[in-house]
Design a protein around this motif. Structure first.
Motif, short mmCIF file in Angstrom:
data_model
loop_
_atom_site.label_atom_id
_atom_site.label_comp_id
_atom_site.label_asym_id
_atom_site.label_seq_id
_atom_site.Cartn_x
_atom_site.Cartn_y
_atom_site.Cartn_z
N GLY A 284 0.93 -12.40 12.55
CA GLY A 284 -0.27 -11.62 12.30
C GLY A 284 -1.24 -12.37 11.42
N THR A 285 -2.34 -11.70 11.02
CA THR A 285 -3.36 -12.29 10.15
C THR A 285 -3.15 -11.80 8.73
OG1 THR A 285 -4.96 -12.37 11.97
CG2 THR A 285 -5.83 -12.56 9.73
N ARG A 286 -3.07 -12.70 7.79
CA ARG A 286 -2.84 -12.32 6.41
C ARG A 286 -4.02 -11.51 5.89
NH1 ARG A 286 0.36 -13.63 2.15
NH2 ARG A 286 -0.58 -13.44 0.10
N PRO A 287 -3.79 -10.33 5.33
CA PRO A 287 -4.90 -9.54 4.77
C PRO A 287 -5.58 -10.30 3.65
CG PRO A 287 -2.90 -8.22 4.98
CD PRO A 287 -2.50 -9.63 5.22
N ARG A 288 -6.89 -10.14 3.57
CA ARG A 288 -7.66 -10.82 2.52
C ARG A 288 -7.52 -10.08 1.20
NH1 ARG A 288 -10.95 -11.00 7.10
NH2 ARG A 288 -11.28 -13.13 7.86
N ILE A 289 -7.52 -10.89 0.14
CA ILE A 289 -7.42 -10.30 -1.20
C ILE A 289 -8.75 -9.69 -1.57
CG2 ILE A 289 -7.15 -10.85 -3.65
CD1 ILE A 289 -5.17 -12.94 -2.92
N ARG A 290 -8.72 -8.49 -2.07
CA ARG A 290 -9.93 -7.83 -2.54
C ARG A 290 -10.02 -7.96 -4.04
NH1 ARG A 290 -10.24 -2.13 0.91
NH2 ARG A 290 -10.34 -3.11 3.00
#
Length: 385
Positions: free
Chosen positions: A377-383
């Protein structure tokens, strides 16, 4: 007969006496005396400029090659400064911040460095140099200045790309196929403490440094070239002027250089930079699991013969690993044909995989090895707050 022998002995004695006198008073008559040494002559004075022809250790050519590509970065942003002491409790602090007049806005400025990586104005620097900046100003070594635009950033590697619009920019050359080795001489160029562009020298002290708690993805070059506040985002170059790293952090108990500095390798920075320029972000592979290193105690508990691999500490619901059938307690031994060593290496092995690609994980479960296919999958971006 006796008389002849006496006469011979007297003759020999007289001859030896004469020889002794001559050798003492007039040795030149014999032709075998040692000649007095000739007086030494003083060396002729060196001609002006002759010293310049002697071989000297100088890195002036490398510095001259790289210096026009290193820039100073000045940022400004507005922050809220509390007018009264802030409570230690986070919940009370949040309530206090909602009180009118609790704080006032103040402009804060900071400085750093950057490297021109393309002649059309793209600059590579650290994310923490430009984080939350309201305005970014770039000063070149030739005295020109320009306002910069933030193209994109990758907080997980602490890199950011800026863009300026100026003609005649000098881009730096990456080290490319020239590997960095421990013991290589390197030069750090940046703007420490705002004193102006400065060059320091050292060697590569170590490679592959991680577990420093600086970034999520860590693979630093360690150097003893002096790196100080303001050097962040500057260039670490070799003796040919090629970029080998982006200066990022130091280990210090005083705030100044103690001879332990860290730089992001140039090849990794270049890959991230190209993604940011093309898409504005960085895409990394992700499985949705939390890996944990295998300690000696865990190895004994799981009856493992080796400590390589990682234990799945948690699996995110509806993530790639969840759908692939991975469970908490599974031990990941391989990704495809690559051996898994530890959790840091595991994350670095997953990150380059393109989302959507199916990968085979070799795991150990209940003492038996088995293969599980997982779609990356695609790693979620850090907010950031």
């Amino acid at each position: 007969m006796r008389r002849l022998w006496l006469l011979f002995a007297q003759t020999v004695t007289v001859c030896l006496g004469i020889l002794f006198i001559v050798a003492t008073l007039r040795p030149d008559w014999l032709g075998s005396g040692t000649k007095a040494p000739a007086p030494a002559t003083a060396p002729a004075p060196a001609a002006p400029g002759a010293a310049a022809s002697l071989p000297q250790a100088s890195y002036a050519a490398a510095v001259a090659q790289a210096t026009p590509s290193v820039v100073n970065i000045y940022t400004s942003k507005h922050i809220n400064v509390p007018l009264i002491p802030t409570p230690a409790d986070p919940e009370l602090e949040r309530l206090f911040r909602e009180i009118p007049g609790f704080s006032r806005r103040k402009e804060s400025t900071s400085l750093g460095s950057g490297v021109i990586v393309r002649g059309d104005g793209y600059i590579l620097t650290n994310f923490h140099v430009v984080e939350a900046a309201d305005a970014i100003q770039v000063a070149l070594s030739d005295g020109r200045e320009s306002r910069a635009e933030l193209v994109g950033a990758d907080p997980e590697s602490d890199l950011a790309v800026l863009k300026i619009n100026l003609p005649g920019l000098h881009s730096i050359a990456f080290n490319g196929a020239h590997p960095v080795r421990i013991g290589d001489v390197v030069l750090a160029i940046g703007n420490p403490f705002g004193v102006g562009q400065t060059t320091t020298m050292g060697i590569v002290s170590g490679l592959g440094r991680n577990r420093l708690g600086i970034n999520i993805y860590e693979n630093f070059i360690q150097t003893d070239a002096a790196i100080n506040p303001g050097n962040s985002g500057g260039a670490l170059i070799d003796t040919s002027g090629r970029l080998v790293g982006i200066n990022t952090a130091i280990y210090s108990e005083t705030g100044g250089s103690l001879g332990i500095g860290f730089a992001i390798p140039a090849h990794a920075a270049q890959t991230i930079m190209e993604q940011i320029i093309q898409t504005g972000t960085v895409t990394r592979g992700w499985l949705g699991i939390e890996p944990q290193d295998i300690t000696p105690d865990l190895a004994r508990a799981f009856k493992l013969r080796q400590s390589d691999g990682v234990i799945v500490a948690s699996v995110q619901r509806n993530g790639p690993a969840w759908h692939g059938g991975l469970r908490v307690g599974d031990i990941v031994l391989k990704i495809g044909d690559e051996q898994v060593v530890d959790s840091i290496g595991f994350l670095n092995q997953i990150a380059p995989l393109p989302p959507g690609q199916a990968v085979t994980l070799t795991i150990a479960r209940d003492g038996k090895a088995r293969d599980i296919k997982v779609e990356v999958g695609t790693r979620p971006r850090i907010r950031r707050p």
